[in-house]
Scaffold this motif. Structure first.
Motif, mmCIF file in Angstrom:
data_model
loop_
_atom_site.group_PDB
_atom_site.id
_atom_site.type_symbol
_atom_site.label_atom_id
_atom_site.label_comp_id
_atom_site.label_asym_id
_atom_site.label_seq_id
_atom_site.Cartn_x
_atom_site.Cartn_y
_atom_site.Cartn_z
ATOM 1 N N ARG A 118 -21.308 87.390 33.602
ATOM 2 C CA ARG A 118 -20.657 88.506 33.980
ATOM 3 C C ARG A 118 -21.380 89.657 33.643
ATOM 4 N NH1 ARG A 118 -15.420 87.842 34.411
ATOM 5 N NH2 ARG A 118 -14.566 85.835 33.649
ATOM 6 N N THR A 119 -22.315 89.908 32.784
ATOM 7 C CA THR A 119 -23.381 90.889 32.863
ATOM 8 C C THR A 119 -24.022 90.975 33.867
ATOM 9 O OG1 THR A 119 -23.336 90.845 30.329
ATOM 10 C CG2 THR A 119 -25.170 91.969 31.345
ATOM 11 N N ARG A 126 -24.342 81.556 28.665
ATOM 12 C CA ARG A 126 -23.229 81.995 28.437
ATOM 13 C C ARG A 126 -22.390 82.709 29.577
ATOM 14 N NH1 ARG A 126 -24.983 84.616 22.688
ATOM 15 N NH2 ARG A 126 -25.528 82.705 21.723
ATOM 16 N N GLU A 127 -21.118 82.622 29.446
ATOM 17 C CA GLU A 127 -20.134 83.409 30.392
ATOM 18 C C GLU A 127 -20.456 84.944 30.198
ATOM 19 O OE1 GLU A 127 -15.507 84.150 31.545
ATOM 20 O OE2 GLU A 127 -15.953 82.577 30.195
ATOM 21 N N THR A 128 -20.765 85.330 29.161
ATOM 22 C CA THR A 128 -21.041 86.970 29.087
ATOM 23 C C THR A 128 -22.424 87.217 29.825
ATOM 24 O OG1 THR A 128 -22.027 86.480 26.661
ATOM 25 C CG2 THR A 128 -19.899 87.112 26.934
ATOM 26 N N GLU A 129 -23.390 86.313 29.858
ATOM 27 C CA GLU A 129 -24.473 86.416 30.504
ATOM 28 C C GLU A 129 -24.336 86.575 32.008
ATOM 29 O OE1 GLU A 129 -28.984 84.520 31.174
ATOM 30 O OE2 GLU A 129 -27.558 83.601 29.824
#
Length: 107
Positions: free
Chosen positions: A89-90, A84-87
């Motif tokens: 970014r994290t 995921r994009e959030t992963e």
């Protein structure tokens, strides 16, 4: 020279130092995110190192981390790696903190 001139030169030197530190931290972060993504794609050895270097170069296209995120996310997706994009970014935030800490410890 006056005290004002001395202080001004001191601030300029500190600003230059801070900018150089941040540049190095971002480059190190980009290498780390490249190694992380490359390992997820099953790369190793020279292929992994070359991929990490490509991620570092991706950041030179435009200021900011968006080019790096776009490249890594696109490459992982193209390799059928579920991410995921959030992963991503994290990981970017996490690796920047690690890079800054490592640079501080080297000084």
């Amino acid at each position: 020279m006056t005290t004002f001139d001395d202080r001004s030169k001191g601030f300029e030197a500190q600003f230059a130092h801070n900018e150089e530190f941040e540049f190095k931290a971002v480059a190190r972060r980009n290498r780390m995110i490249g190694l992380w993504a490359g390992e997820k794609m099953g790369l190793s050895g020279d292929n992994l190192e070359n991929y990490a270097k490509a991620v570092v170069r991706a950041d030179f296209e435009q200021p900011g981390e968006e080019d790096v995120i776009r490249k890594v996310l696109g490459d992982l997706t193209a390799s059928n790696i579920p991410v995921r994009e959030t992963e991503v970014r994290t990981k970017v935030v996490e690796f920047l903190a690690q890079a800054r800490e490592a640079l501080k410890n080297e000084q």
